[in-house]
Design an enzyme around this catalytic site. Structure first.
Site, mmCIF file in Angstrom:
data_model
loop_
_atom_site.group_PDB
_atom_site.id
_atom_site.type_symbol
_atom_site.label_atom_id
_atom_site.label_comp_id
_atom_site.label_asym_id
_atom_site.label_seq_id
_atom_site.Cartn_x
_atom_site.Cartn_y
_atom_site.Cartn_z
ATOM 1 N N LYS A 48 0.407 -1.599 -0.099
ATOM 2 C CA LYS A 48 -0.288 0.207 0.307
ATOM 3 C C LYS A 48 1.012 1.195 -0.285
ATOM 4 O O LYS A 48 1.888 1.274 0.723
ATOM 5 C CB LYS A 48 -0.396 -0.060 1.214
ATOM 6 C CG LYS A 48 -2.203 1.408 1.377
ATOM 7 C CD LYS A 48 -2.714 1.608 0.156
ATOM 8 C CE LYS A 48 -3.607 2.506 0.210
ATOM 9 N NZ LYS A 48 -4.052 3.321 -0.771
ATOM 10 N N SER A 49 0.646 2.453 -0.746
ATOM 11 C CA SER A 49 1.542 3.635 -1.092
ATOM 12 C C SER A 49 1.370 4.162 0.411
ATOM 13 O O SER A 49 0.715 3.733 0.974
ATOM 14 C CB SER A 49 0.517 3.991 -1.346
ATOM 15 O OG SER A 49 0.364 4.332 -2.940
ATOM 16 N N MET A 74 -10.260 6.280 -0.096
ATOM 17 C CA MET A 74 -10.395 5.636 0.347
ATOM 18 C C MET A 74 -9.966 7.289 1.420
ATOM 19 O O MET A 74 -9.065 7.175 2.745
ATOM 20 C CB MET A 74 -9.195 5.057 -0.091
ATOM 21 C CG MET A 74 -9.680 3.564 -0.456
ATOM 22 S SD MET A 74 -10.570 2.863 0.228
ATOM 23 C CE MET A 74 -9.609 1.809 1.879
ATOM 24 N N ASN A 130 4.340 6.358 -6.112
ATOM 25 C CA ASN A 130 3.169 6.972 -6.596
ATOM 26 C C ASN A 130 3.078 8.350 -6.673
ATOM 27 O O ASN A 130 2.117 9.383 -5.659
ATOM 28 C CB ASN A 130 2.393 6.593 -6.127
ATOM 29 C CG ASN A 130 0.337 7.003 -6.338
ATOM 30 O OD1 ASN A 130 0.284 7.044 -6.853
ATOM 31 N ND2 ASN A 130 -0.267 5.829 -5.374
ATOM 32 N N CYS A 133 -2.175 9.911 -6.803
ATOM 33 C CA CYS A 133 -2.944 9.233 -5.912
ATOM 34 C C CYS A 133 -4.127 10.514 -6.171
ATOM 35 O O CYS A 133 -4.461 12.065 -6.422
ATOM 36 C CB CYS A 133 -3.192 9.484 -4.585
ATOM 37 S SG CYS A 133 -4.364 9.749 -3.053
ATOM 38 N N ILE A 195 -2.631 2.383 -15.435
ATOM 39 C CA ILE A 195 -2.708 3.446 -15.048
ATOM 40 C C ILE A 195 -3.002 3.288 -13.453
ATOM 41 O O ILE A 195 -3.980 2.414 -13.073
ATOM 42 C CB ILE A 195 -3.801 4.752 -15.792
ATOM 43 C CG1 ILE A 195 -4.858 3.409 -15.703
ATOM 44 C CG2 ILE A 195 -4.418 4.450 -16.804
ATOM 45 C CD1 ILE A 195 -6.493 3.581 -16.158
ATOM 46 N N GLY A 224 -11.648 -1.362 -12.418
ATOM 47 C CA GLY A 224 -12.404 -1.716 -12.985
ATOM 48 C C GLY A 224 -12.744 -1.818 -14.272
ATOM 49 O O GLY A 224 -11.924 -1.517 -14.970
ATOM 50 N N THR A 275 -9.519 -4.204 -8.478
ATOM 51 C CA THR A 275 -10.287 -4.237 -8.174
ATOM 52 C C THR A 275 -10.757 -6.050 -8.412
ATOM 53 O O THR A 275 -11.424 -5.715 -7.274
ATOM 54 C CB THR A 275 -11.959 -3.418 -8.920
ATOM 55 O OG1 THR A 275 -11.211 -1.982 -9.121
ATOM 56 C CG2 THR A 275 -12.954 -3.710 -8.926
HETATM 57 O O1 RRO Z 1 -5.718 5.637 -1.075
HETATM 58 C C1 RRO Z 1 -6.860 6.000 -2.177
HETATM 59 O O2 RRO Z 1 -7.643 6.862 -1.428
HETATM 60 C C2 RRO Z 1 -6.034 5.451 -3.128
HETATM 61 C C3 RRO Z 1 -4.641 5.768 -3.320
HETATM 62 BR BR1 RRO Z 1 -3.298 6.622 -2.563
HETATM 63 C C4 RRO Z 1 -4.544 5.477 -4.628
HETATM 64 O O3 RRO Z 1 -3.347 5.894 -5.868
HETATM 65 N N1 RRO Z 1 -5.255 5.335 -6.269
HETATM 66 C C5 RRO Z 1 -6.781 5.433 -5.416
HETATM 67 O O4 RRO Z 1 -7.547 4.741 -6.334
HETATM 68 N N2 RRO Z 1 -6.931 5.126 -4.459
#
Ligand code: RRO
Length: 314
Positions: A48-49, A74, A130, A133, A195, A224, A275
């Site tokens: 996770k980033s 998120m 990344n 986001c 992407i 998706g 997804t």
């Molecule tokens: O955590 C997120 O809301 C999130 C991140 Br860091 C991302 O790079 N791509 C995404 O769809 N959600």
């Protein structure tokens, strides 16, 4: 028959026995989840980033599965760089699997701070920065600001000597494909990953007359089926423009062996599943591997090199 078909690939000097990985963000926030992926048929895992400190992320509900994909906001919930760096140091190369360490600072300074930690660590795998986001309130996606991308890469490569990949947002215009490629070709980047989700979509539930996720008034990143053609376009367009030394990870809309086949035809070296991995969990890697081998068998292909990048135009 299919025993002599290989799904092996490589990025720079890094060998992957299987080209399938999880996409960052999906089932990769804890060491338990990451170990499950490393124990599966996947060629490795992506963490996770990470941000410099642990983050709770946005308010719930913040992800909604949909018939044609998903929407999420998120907001970068994660355990902080130290947690993921420790996992990466301990697990990189274990059982021949690769660990990709993803980082996503909320500023250039945060990215530099984390990359310095990675540089000084014993981690010897791939690091993925990344720049895309879409869900941090008040922050734009760096990947759409080409001057900012150049700035962060200029600062990074002054001290960062380990292999670096970039997670990029989807681009939609040929000016954007040309503009980002021009910047990236000036740096010793090991790979790009395209992407990230298509940022700031809006899903409406007509029954309840409401948005379906809470943060940012319902706006969120799409994944998706919705995104596969955009993902394929980005893999293809950037393969046509980037230096051949820069590898490409294709991410977006993969839920079958045929989807992987299409990504590789467009030029992907590896692919990541977001997804659909969220829905199915680690058995997806075995199912999709089998489907892809069946397709390759029917077409008489033995390796990914036999068809990578060979998409025909008419
Ligand atoms: O955590 C997120 O809301 C999130 C991140 Br860091 C991302 O790079 N791509 C995404 O769809 N959600």
């Amino acid at each position: 028959m299919q025993n002599n078909i290989s799904l092996a690939s490589h990025i720079g000097d890094y060998q992957f026995d299987n080209l399938l990985l999880n996409a960052a963000g999906v089932r990769c926030s804890t060491t338990d989840e990451l170990n499950k992926t490393l124990d599966s048929m996947a060629g490795g895992c992506v963490t996770k980033s990470a941000t410099p400190e642990e983050r709770a992320g946005n308010e719930s509900p913040r992800m909604k599965p949909l018939p044609l994909g998903s929407i999420n906001s998120m907001g970068l919930p994660n355990h902080g760089i130290d947690y993921y760096l420790k996992f990466a140091e301990e697990n990189q190369g274990k059982n021949g699997k690769q660990v990709i360490l993803s980082i996503a600072g909320l500023s250039i300074d945060q990215n530099i701070e984390m990359l310095k930690k990675v540089q000084e660590s014993s981690f010897s795998g791939l690091t993925e920065l990344n720049l895309s986001c879409p869900n941090v309130k008040g922050k734009s996606q760096v990947g759409y600001d080409f001057d900012a991308v150049r700035d962060v890469l200029t600062s990074t490569f002054k001290f960062f000597k380990k292999p670096l990949g970039l997670k990029l947002p989807p681009y939609f215009d040929f000016n954007q494909f040309n503009g980002i490629a021009e910047v990236l070709n000036d740096f010793p980047i090991t790979y790009i990953n395209v992407i990230n989700s298509i940022g700031n979509g809006l899903v409406v539930d007509p029954e309840t007359e409401s948005v379906v996720i809470k943060p940012k008034g319902g706006f969120g990143g799409l994944g998706g089926d919705y995104v596969k053609p955009t993902a394929l376009a980005n893999v293809r367009a950037l393969r046509q423009r980037l230096n051949p030394e820069i590898s490409i990870i294709g991410t977006g809309g993969i839920k079958s062996g045929m989807d992987v086949f299409e990504h590789v035809l467009c030029g992907a070296n590896l692919v990541q599943i977001g997804t659909a991995f969220g829905y199915e969990g680690t058995p997806i890697f075995e199912r999709i591997s089998k489907e892809l081998k069946e397709i390759m068998d029917k077409k008489g292909y033995k390796t990914l090199d036999d068809f990578r990048g060979k998409l025909k135009t008419i």
